[in-house]
Design a protein around this motif. Structure first.
Motif, PDB file in Angstrom:
ATOM      1  N   UNK A 174       0.538  -1.207  -0.072  1.00 43.02           N
ATOM      2  CA  UNK A 174      -0.441   0.148  -0.183  1.00 43.02           C
ATOM      3  C   UNK A 174       1.168   1.604   0.672  1.00 43.02           C
ATOM      4  N   UNK A 175       2.710   0.764   1.058  1.00 43.11           N
ATOM      5  CA  UNK A 175       2.952   2.026   0.666  1.00 43.11           C
ATOM      6  C   UNK A 175       3.420   2.807  -0.774  1.00 43.11           C
ATOM      7  N   UNK A 176       3.472   1.946  -1.525  1.00 42.57           N
ATOM      8  CA  UNK A 176       3.959   1.502  -2.934  1.00 42.57           C
ATOM      9  C   UNK A 176       3.627   2.594  -3.809  1.00 42.57           C
ATOM     10  N   UNK A 177       1.759   2.509  -3.569  1.00 40.28           N
ATOM     11  CA  UNK A 177       1.266   3.092  -4.233  1.00 40.28           C
ATOM     12  C   UNK A 177       1.095   4.524  -3.549  1.00 40.28           C
ATOM     13  N   UNK A 178       1.417   4.751  -2.762  1.00 41.75           N
ATOM     14  CA  UNK A 178       1.930   6.146  -1.771  1.00 41.75           C
ATOM     15  C   UNK A 178       2.799   7.000  -1.967  1.00 41.75           C
ATOM     16  N   UNK A 179       3.725   6.279  -3.351  1.00 37.56           N
ATOM     17  CA  UNK A 179       4.782   6.664  -3.351  1.00 37.56           C
ATOM     18  C   UNK A 179       4.582   7.522  -4.756  1.00 37.56           C
ATOM     19  N   UNK A 180       3.332   7.340  -5.349  1.00 38.64           N
ATOM     20  CA  UNK A 180       3.413   7.710  -6.617  1.00 38.64           C
ATOM     21  C   UNK A 180       1.952   8.940  -6.756  1.00 38.64           C
ATOM     22  N   UNK A 181       1.853   9.198  -5.427  1.00 38.50           N
ATOM     23  CA  UNK A 181       0.675  10.282  -4.988  1.00 38.50           C
ATOM     24  C   UNK A 181       1.007  11.731  -4.502  1.00 38.50           C
ATOM     25  N   UNK A 182       0.429  12.702  -4.500  1.00 35.59           N
ATOM     26  CA  UNK A 182       0.803  14.211  -3.968  1.00 35.59           C
ATOM     27  C   UNK A 182       1.787  14.257  -3.205  1.00 35.59           C
ATOM     28  N   UNK A 183       3.446  14.694  -3.177  1.00 33.18           N
ATOM     29  CA  UNK A 183       3.873  15.158  -2.439  1.00 33.18           C
ATOM     30  C   UNK A 183       3.267  14.672  -0.669  1.00 33.18           C
ATOM     31  N   UNK A 184       2.397  15.674  -0.007  1.00 32.77           N
ATOM     32  CA  UNK A 184       1.875  15.993   1.065  1.00 32.77           C
ATOM     33  C   UNK A 184       0.912  14.575   1.406  1.00 32.77           C
ATOM     34  N   UNK A 185       0.639  13.565   0.864  1.00 33.23           N
ATOM     35  CA  UNK A 185       0.212  12.302   0.808  1.00 33.23           C
ATOM     36  C   UNK A 185       1.404  10.715   0.916  1.00 33.23           C
ATOM     37  N   UNK A 193      -4.390  -5.216   0.678  1.00 30.96           N
ATOM     38  CA  UNK A 193      -5.349  -4.413   1.326  1.00 30.96           C
ATOM     39  C   UNK A 193      -5.810  -5.883   2.352  1.00 30.96           C
ATOM     40  N   UNK A 194      -6.115  -6.830   1.408  1.00 33.10           N
ATOM     41  CA  UNK A 194      -7.017  -8.330   2.501  1.00 33.10           C
ATOM     42  C   UNK A 194      -6.000  -8.853   3.348  1.00 33.10           C
ATOM     43  N   UNK A 195      -4.635  -8.722   2.570  1.00 35.15           N
ATOM     44  CA  UNK A 195      -3.224  -9.554   3.190  1.00 35.15           C
ATOM     45  C   UNK A 195      -3.180  -8.379   4.630  1.00 35.15           C
ATOM     46  N   UNK A 196      -3.367  -6.833   4.340  1.00 28.56           N
ATOM     47  CA  UNK A 196      -2.855  -6.512   6.111  1.00 28.56           C
ATOM     48  C   UNK A 196      -4.392  -6.754   6.929  1.00 28.56           C
ATOM     49  N   UNK A 197      -5.457  -6.753   6.751  1.00 27.80           N
ATOM     50  CA  UNK A 197      -6.476  -6.445   7.353  1.00 27.80           C
ATOM     51  C   UNK A 197      -6.114  -7.674   8.527  1.00 27.80           C
TER      52      UNK A 197
END
Length: 155
Positions: free
Chosen positions: A1-12, A75-79
């Protein structure tokens, strides 16, 4: 999930320190990747290397490119992982329910299997900073056990 976050806007995006912590968490969870120890072992003055090493670890784990199906499964694995930690009493039920709600249930569109935990997490929010009572904690633990039993039945 944090891999996806790397593609978001810098503040995210996760901070360099959070990426190093993810490396430490992954090592503790027995994840194996050649560059993982390098990421986890970065000293504070070396945090600027964290993004590059995190991307390398993701590549070594075969997590790039990340597809929508990969993210949903993550996300399922994390849950399931957080639920297991709650049952093992290694994660506070209130914290765990909140994590499952925010990082899994909400992002997966509130699937039926996670709805009871999402509902309990909403009760936590409604407490408006009052500490959850033992009864709520027990209800969370029961919902987590039910979720894990249902998931085990799918295997």
């Amino acid at each position: 999930m944090d891999a996806v976050s790397l593609t978001m806007a810098p503040w995210q995006r996760p901070s360099d320190a959070e990426l190093v912590q993810l490396g430490l968490d992954a090592l503790m969870a027995d994840v194996e990747a050649p560059s993982l120890a390098l990421l986890a072992g970065l000293a504070r003055g070396e945090y600027s290397q964290a993004r590059e090493l995190f991307a390398l670890v993701l590549d070594e784990l075969g997590l790039l490119p990340l597809t929508a199906e990969d993210l949903a499964e993550a996300r399922w694995t994390a849950a399931r992982w957080w639920a297991g930690l709650i049952v093992a009493r290694r994660l506070d039920p209130v914290e765990g329910a909140t994590l499952i709600h925010e990082a899994a249930a909400a992002e997966l569109g509130y699937p039926d299997a996670l709805q009871p935990l999402a509902d309990l997490a909403q009760e936590i929010v409604l407490l408006d900073e009052q500490p959850p009572d033992q009864h709520l904690r027990e209800r969370i633990e029961s919902a987590v056990r039910d979720f894990l039993a249902t998931e085990a039945g799918k295997s």
